[in-house]
Design an enzyme around this catalytic site. Structure first.
Site, short mmCIF file in Angstrom:
data_model
loop_
_atom_site.label_atom_id
_atom_site.label_comp_id
_atom_site.label_asym_id
_atom_site.label_seq_id
_atom_site.Cartn_x
_atom_site.Cartn_y
_atom_site.Cartn_z
N GLU A 114 -39.88 79.00 -46.05
CA GLU A 114 -40.14 78.33 -47.33
C GLU A 114 -38.79 77.96 -47.91
O GLU A 114 -38.03 78.84 -48.32
CB GLU A 114 -40.88 79.29 -48.28
CG GLU A 114 -42.26 79.69 -47.81
CD GLU A 114 -43.22 78.52 -47.78
OE1 GLU A 114 -42.95 77.49 -48.43
OE2 GLU A 114 -44.24 78.62 -47.08
N CYS A 122 -38.12 76.75 -57.26
CA CYS A 122 -38.11 75.76 -56.17
C CYS A 122 -39.06 74.60 -56.49
O CYS A 122 -38.91 73.51 -55.96
CB CYS A 122 -38.49 76.43 -54.87
SG CYS A 122 -40.08 77.28 -54.98
N LYS A 139 -35.73 92.42 -47.02
CA LYS A 139 -34.40 92.35 -47.64
C LYS A 139 -34.45 91.43 -48.84
O LYS A 139 -34.58 90.22 -48.69
CB LYS A 139 -33.35 91.84 -46.64
CG LYS A 139 -31.94 92.13 -47.15
CD LYS A 139 -30.88 91.25 -46.56
CE LYS A 139 -30.76 89.91 -47.20
NZ LYS A 139 -30.40 89.91 -48.63
N GLU A 195 -30.39 69.14 -53.44
CA GLU A 195 -30.97 70.14 -54.35
C GLU A 195 -29.86 70.74 -55.22
O GLU A 195 -28.87 71.25 -54.70
CB GLU A 195 -31.66 71.25 -53.55
CG GLU A 195 -32.39 72.23 -54.45
CD GLU A 195 -32.98 73.43 -53.71
OE1 GLU A 195 -32.30 74.00 -52.84
OE2 GLU A 195 -34.13 73.79 -54.01
P1 NAD Z 1 -30.32 81.71 -49.66
O1 NAD Z 1 -30.80 80.95 -48.50
O2 NAD Z 1 -28.86 81.73 -49.94
O3 NAD Z 1 -30.74 83.25 -49.55
C1 NAD Z 1 -32.08 83.65 -49.42
C2 NAD Z 1 -32.13 84.99 -48.73
O4 NAD Z 1 -31.63 84.84 -47.40
C3 NAD Z 1 -31.25 86.07 -49.38
O5 NAD Z 1 -31.91 87.31 -49.32
C4 NAD Z 1 -30.02 86.07 -48.49
O6 NAD Z 1 -29.32 87.28 -48.51
C5 NAD Z 1 -30.65 85.81 -47.14
N1 NAD Z 1 -29.74 85.29 -46.10
C6 NAD Z 1 -28.64 84.53 -46.26
N2 NAD Z 1 -28.06 84.30 -45.05
C7 NAD Z 1 -28.82 84.92 -44.13
C8 NAD Z 1 -28.75 85.05 -42.71
N3 NAD Z 1 -27.74 84.53 -41.99
N4 NAD Z 1 -29.72 85.74 -42.09
C9 NAD Z 1 -30.74 86.29 -42.79
N5 NAD Z 1 -30.85 86.22 -44.12
C10 NAD Z 1 -29.90 85.53 -44.79
O7 NAD Z 1 -31.15 81.19 -50.90
P2 NAD Z 1 -30.99 81.60 -52.41
O8 NAD Z 1 -29.75 80.95 -52.96
O9 NAD Z 1 -31.17 83.07 -52.54
O10 NAD Z 1 -32.29 80.91 -53.06
C11 NAD Z 1 -32.33 79.62 -53.53
C12 NAD Z 1 -33.01 78.71 -52.54
O11 NAD Z 1 -34.31 79.19 -52.26
C13 NAD Z 1 -33.21 77.30 -53.08
O12 NAD Z 1 -32.92 76.38 -52.07
C14 NAD Z 1 -34.70 77.25 -53.41
O13 NAD Z 1 -35.27 75.98 -53.39
C15 NAD Z 1 -35.25 78.11 -52.33
N6 NAD Z 1 -36.57 78.62 -52.69
C16 NAD Z 1 -37.65 78.12 -52.02
C17 NAD Z 1 -38.93 78.55 -52.35
C18 NAD Z 1 -40.14 78.04 -51.63
O14 NAD Z 1 -41.21 78.62 -51.80
N7 NAD Z 1 -40.04 76.99 -50.84
C19 NAD Z 1 -39.10 79.49 -53.37
C20 NAD Z 1 -37.96 79.97 -54.04
C21 NAD Z 1 -36.70 79.53 -53.68
#
Ligand code: NAD
Length: 480
Positions: A248, A282, A173, A384
């Site tokens: 991650e 990130c 997804k 963050e």
């Molecule tokens: P998010 O957690 O809002 O969403 C990430 C994904 O999770 C999306 O596809 C979203 O639809 C899904 N999601 C949300 N709620 C869910 C649930 N209840 N069950 C299953 N899936 C669910 O994050 P975002 O705003 O899309 O991304 C930004 C964040 O990602 C920042 O905190 C950033 O630091 C982090 N990030 C981390 C890395 C890493 O490698 N550590 C890399 C890139 C981004």
């Protein structure tokens, strides 16, 4: 208006509900396509397809799996321009960045795991003359791969490639905020002849489609990249079901600059590491810690460079800073700039929303922002922000630098600038970060384990770690 489709059982299909979510072009602030609002019925359909495909895919010779994945990588390369344009429009990032980093890396991810699986080996252990043990590693079944919006195709492929190479079927997804490149990718999978049901891409909201993946009893393995709060929720849901989890998560990465550094190199790379992709990587350094003796000189030179950055239409060649991903994200980032002022910070560069003219007049643009005068413990330096906002703080001693660097709940990455090799090694080992870059930033060898410490994540992806994650070990012990 273009309707994105789910990719289930080898076909492009509408969500069962017939409902769609608006997909925005953040540089224009306008809806430009529609994303399936999928739910548990669509996930069930994908699970059924993956279950049917698994016996055949998991027993397909490794070389054939590898060749199929390599075919997809070739198609990404062939369609680089189209994919980069789609990613820039979907995400707001400069087209130059999508063409030079995001899309080439998506292809490298697939190539890397398509070839790594050919060399993936397991161990044998002989216990003197008592017994011989050998270990096999088998694909597990159906993997759920959930990815964020900041590097859409790059992080999407980073998850699905090792899962597929290892012989699992996948339900992926992508973020509902940036679904377009994953959709185009599904068309490439069809063109490449990936057998039906091996990879299923279901679009939709995290709380609906994502939730249906994490709680599905037939998906025993979850690889997630996203925010720490979502990661906590996923862990709470999946752990009682004994799912295998890789998380991650977020970061608040320190960038330590010592007086004995190569000043120009530290300065130029710090501008990049603070503001690439509008600070929405990130691994961006969001807290710059500078040794006091060069603090004033660094702040002046840094602010000077930041003030010269061009904010503009992401599709123009000269643009280095594009739009942030959504209106709500823009509001969140601006609220942190307000908070920083309330906490006593001085905004020494940027700080405002930008209103461009023409096509992008309603887009979500923020000036690259630099804040000084804050202590390491305030919310601005602990939470963050994930946008074009960086703080700069002075430190007096090495101990103080390490203390400030390690003072947050996160531990994803850190950068260190010094020409003193002993200091570099000492500090690198004291920093609680999954990766420490010394005199460089964002250089990645895909063979190394990647991931965060503390609340930045659980598990390690990359190289053999990823292939191990997506397989299950079995030991056979034979008496001699
Ligand atoms: P998010 O957690 O809002 O969403 C990430 C994904 O999770 C999306 O596809 C979203 O639809 C899904 N999601 C949300 N709620 C869910 C649930 N209840 N069950 C299953 N899936 C669910 O994050 P975002 O705003 O899309 O991304 C930004 C964040 O990602 C920042 O905190 C950033 O630091 C982090 N990030 C981390 C890395 C890493 O490698 N550590 C890399 C890139 C981004």
């Amino acid at each position: 208006m273009k309707k994105i489709q789910n990719y289930i059982n080898g076909e492009l299909v509408a969500p069962q509900s017939g409902q769609y979510i608006d997909n925005f072009n953040p540089a224009e602030g306008k809806v430009y396509s529609l994303t399936p609002d999928s739910g548990s019925q669509d996930i069930q359909r994908a699970v059924n397809a993956a279950k049917t495909a698994f016996p055949s895919w998991s027993s397909t010779p490794v070389e054939m799996r590898s060749n199929l994945l390599l075919r997809i990588a070739v198609l990404i390369d062939k369609n680089l321009n189209q994919l980069a344009l789609a990613e820039s429009i979907d995400n707001g990032k400069p087209l130059s960045l999508a063409s030079s980093v995001d899309i080439p890396r998506a292809s490298s991810n697939i190539r890397f795991f398509a070839t790594a699986i050919l060399h993936f080996n397991t161990d044998a252990h002989k216990m003197d003359n008592v017994a011989i043990n050998y270990t096999t590693r088998e694909p597990i079944g159906i993997a759920g791969c959930i990815s964020p919006w900041n590097l859409p195709l790059y992080l999407f492929t980073w998850k699905i490639a090792p899962a597929l190479a290892a012989g699992n079927c996948v339900i992926a997804k992508p973020s509902e905020i940036t679904p377009m490149t994953a959709y185009l990718f599904s068309e490439l999978c069809i063109e490449a002849g990936l057998p039906k049901g091996v990879l299923n891409i279901v679009h939709g909201l995290g709380t609906k489609a994502g939730q249906a993946i994490i709680e599905h009893q037939d998906i025993p393995i979850i690889s997630f990249t996203g925010g720490t709060a979502t990661g906590k929720h996923i862990a709470a849901t999946a752990a009682p079901m004994f799912k295998k989890l890789s998380l991650e998560l977020g970061g608040k990465n320190p960038n330590l600059i010592f007086a004995d550094c190569d000043f120009d190199q530290a300065l130029n790379t710090s501008v990049m590491s603070s503001f690439s992709n509008q600070g929405q990587i990130c691994l961006c350094g969001s807290r710059i810690l500078v040794e006091r003796s060069i603090y004033d000189k660094f702040v002046t030179a840094f602010v000077d460079k930041v003030n010269k950055m061009t904010i503009g239409d992401p599709l123009e060649d000269t643009t280095k800073t594009g739009a942030v991903v959504s209106e709500s994200h823009m509001k969140k980032v601006l609220s942190y700039i307000k908070l920083a002022k309330e906490e006593g910070g001085q905004v020494v560069a940027g700080g405002q929303q930008v209103h461009l003219k023409g096509r992008c007049e309603n887009g979500y643009f923020i000036e690259p922002t630099v804040i000084t005068g804050l202590g390491h413990n305030c919310r601005t330096n602990q939470e963050e922000i994930f946008g074009p906002v960086v703080t700069i703080m002075p430190f007096d001693t090495q101990e103080e630098a390490v203390k400030y660097a390690n003072s947050t709940a996160y531990g994803l990455s850190a950068t260190l600038w010094t020409e003193n090799i002993t200091r570099a090694h000492n500090i690198a080992h004291q920093l609680k970060s999954g990766i420490v870059w010394v005199n460089c930033w964002l250089v990645r060898d895909l063979r190394t384990p990647f991931g965060g410490m503390k609340q930045s994540g659980v598990g390690r992806e990359g190289g053999n770690e990823a292939l191990r994650f997506f397989t299950e070990a079995k030991n056979v012990c034979i008496k001699l």
